[in-house]
Design an enzyme around this catalytic site. Structure first.
Site, PDB file in Angstrom:
ATOM      1  N   HIS A 130       1.586   1.829  -3.316  1.00 14.14           N
ATOM      2  CA  HIS A 130       0.544   2.602  -3.992  1.00 14.14           C
ATOM      3  C   HIS A 130       1.008   4.028  -4.251  1.00 14.14           C
ATOM      4  O   HIS A 130       0.622   4.648  -5.230  1.00 14.14           O
ATOM      5  CB  HIS A 130      -0.739   2.611  -3.166  1.00 14.14           C
ATOM      6  CG  HIS A 130      -1.446   1.287  -3.163  1.00 14.14           C
ATOM      7  ND1 HIS A 130      -2.648   1.082  -2.529  1.00 14.14           N
ATOM      8  CD2 HIS A 130      -1.119   0.095  -3.710  1.00 14.14           C
ATOM      9  CE1 HIS A 130      -3.035  -0.175  -2.689  1.00 14.14           C
ATOM     10  NE2 HIS A 130      -2.119  -0.786  -3.393  1.00 14.14           N
ATOM     11  N   ASP A 167       0.881  -1.178   0.000  1.00  9.01           N
ATOM     12  CA  ASP A 167       0.000   0.000   0.000  1.00  9.01           C
ATOM     13  C   ASP A 167       0.914   1.223   0.000  1.00  9.01           C
ATOM     14  O   ASP A 167       2.019   1.151  -0.522  1.00  9.01           O
ATOM     15  CB  ASP A 167      -0.952  -0.049   1.202  1.00  9.01           C
ATOM     16  CG  ASP A 167      -2.268   0.683   0.955  1.00  9.01           C
ATOM     17  OD1 ASP A 167      -2.224   1.854   0.520  1.00  9.01           O
ATOM     18  OD2 ASP A 167      -3.343   0.102   1.207  1.00  9.01           O
TER      19      ASP A 167
END
Length: 533
Positions: free
Chosen positions: A311, A277
């Site tokens: 991300h 993430d």
């Protein structure tokens, strides 16, 4: 003179964080009965070593080479937990080993399983050495089918459970049921730990959680395979993080690397992140909880880090309701992160993000935007609602200096989408060099300046503007032959200036509702009479 410098809006010299100091006394977990065979549970031995060291005035607790199976490690003030090279601290896969505690996660006060390594209200605490801390996160995390190949999905679903849509795998049936239970309890404002017992399997711990600690040092270890976020200092002051490696599988759900949450006086340097993430993320609480707490993340310096998968390489938000200010990041390398520089929020957050300086960032193989601002994060970034009344719930992003950025490949160079009632404002881009499929897209932004920007889009215009004002563009590289320089739309688009090399033509298309006279193009020889002071 650049307005950011003239008005003092860029981050000033950061106060260096104070670092902890420890007595010279040494303690080994082996002396307290720990056995590094990967089979013996060492929770009691490790925590007894820490408690003894603390009660005798502090010092260093050594973890020698070996595979040390343990439940949660509870840190104390005055403790340097030193994992030697060759030490693997492997956390238990038994969910019942992790007591439920009140804490903060994803910007709200809630109840979660105690983190693999936990400390609260501590002074002078460190984790050092070249050892590895493994959170056994694969025992806890759900997995999305879209992130697996068919063979991987088949192997994964040979155990555990899938949701009714068959799109998400869960390690236990209680974890699936726990999701709805936890959501209901959080909505009701429940903070009693026993109420969350039936949701325990869903309440994944972070690998390291430090709450309200002062003088914190992380130097040397590898932190990997976290059940949810990896490193989460919350309400901490004087934090130094250096020479660490943070690793999570690319598909790990909520597998953030570092989440600095309402912290002050922080320095992060010379570290590597490869996660599932956001990699290096700045936060300060979510919505009403964050605004009520009202503690910004501030005086943060990040430098010399490498991010592989994530991300976002460097991220602010979306939980930023307490505010973020006086942050600098420099001399970092992002290799294959989904986005490079990522700034996100949404209506309902409130909070102000300001005085951010970003310089000397290099990126390659970015599948989305090299630089992105989105104030519609919770709406997927695609909604275009009408302006709403500005309240304490309205977030604001302003006063950024982004300079000396290089990206060899991205899908889009820069995307900025503000709120119609609160445009993103006073952003400076200087010395930007990005190769991207698409150029620069601006919507609901104000007072954004581009100087010495080289972006060569493969398709579409170099600049796409919608409801923008106060845009200044100087010395930008033209797109290829036959490509638009700018496409402008929106009745509110106004006060646009383009300055460049004399004799070059700039093809600009305006929508019917846009006043074309608001877009002014000046050849180089006219600069002196038109430049701002």
């Amino acid at each position: 003179m650049n307005r950011l410098y003239a008005s003092g809006l860029i981050p000033q010299t950061h106060q260096l964080p104070e670092t902890p100091s420890f007595p010279e006394k040494q303690y080994s977990i082996v002396d307290f009965g720990a056995i590094g065979d990967g089979l013996t549970m060492n929770t009691e031995a490790v925590n007894r070593a820490i408690e003894t060291c603390f009660s005798e005035g502090g010092g260093t607790v050594n973890i020698p080479p070996g595979i040390w199976l343990t439940g949660p490690i509870q840190l104390k003030s005055g403790i340097n937990l030193h994992a030697q090279q060759g030490a693997l601290v492997l956390f238990s896969r038994n969910f019942d080993d992790y007591p439920l505690i009140p804490t903060s996660y994803e910007g709200i006060r809630t109840v979660r399983c105690m983190s693999n390594i936990y400390g609260e209200n501590l002074t002078d605490v460190a984790i050092t050495g070249k050892g590895i801390f493994d959170g056994s996160g694969d025992a806890w995390r759900p997995v999305k089918r879209m992130k697996m190949t068919e063979n991987q999905w088949k192997a994964l679903t040979s155990s555990g459970w899938t949701d009714p849509s068959n799109l998400m795998w869960w390690p236990t049936e209680r974890a699936i049921r726990g999701a709805s239970t936890a959501k209901r309890l959080i909505a009701e404002g429940v903070l009693q730990t026993d109420a969350f017992e039936e949701a325990r399997d869903f309440l994944r711990p972070t690998l390291l959680q430090l709450d309200r600690c002062r003088r914190v040092l992380l130097d040397g270890p590898t932190f990997q395979n976290s059940p949810s976020w990896c490193l989460h200092p919350w309400l901490c002051e004087h934090v130094t993080i250096r020479n660490v490696s943070v690793k999570n599988p690319w598909y790990s759900q909520n597998g953030d690397g570092l989440d600095l949450d309402s912290c002050r006086y922080v320095e992060v340097s010379d570290s590597q992140f490869d996660v599932g993430d956001d990699a290096i993320c700045i936060k300060s609480g979510k919505d009403a909880d964050g605004r009520e707490l009202g503690v910004p993340c501030e005086d943060i310096s990040i430098r010399g880090c490498v991010v592989y998968h994530g991300h976002g390489g460097f991220v602010i938000g979306s939980e930023m309701s307490g505010g973020v200010r006086n942050v600098s990041i420099s001399d970092c390398l992002f290799i294959g992160t989904d986005t490079g520089l990522r700034f996100k929020s949404a209506r309902g957050r409130g909070g102000i993000v300001e005085k951010i300086r970003i310089r000397n960032i290099r990126m390659t193989d970015i599948p989305k935007d090299a630089i992105t601002f989105s104030m519609f994060y919770s709406h997927g970034g695609t909604d275009q609602p009408a302006a709403q009344k500005v309240t304490e719930k309205t977030p604001a992003f302003r006063d950024f200096l982004i300079e000396h950025i290089q990206c060899t490949s991205a899908h889009q160079a820069i995307g900025m989408k503000g709120l119609p009632e609160m445009p993103i404002e006073n952003i400076r881009f200087e010395h930007i060099d990005i190769n991207a499929k698409k150029g620069i897209s601006l919507e609901n932004v104000r007072d954004v300046h581009f100087t010495d920007v080289s972006v060569t889009p493969v398709q579409g215009p170099l600049f796409s503007l919608q409801a923008c004002s106060g845009i200044r563009i100087e010395r930008t590289k033209r797109p290829g032959t036959g490509q638009l320089y700018m496409e402008a739309g929106g009745a509110g688009t106004s006060d646009i200036e383009i300055r460049g090399i004399a004799g070059e033509a700039y093809e600009v298309n305006c929508a019917l509702e846009t006043d074309a006279s608001q877009i002014r193009i000046y050849p180089e020889e006219d600069r002196g009479s038109n430049d701002e002071a």
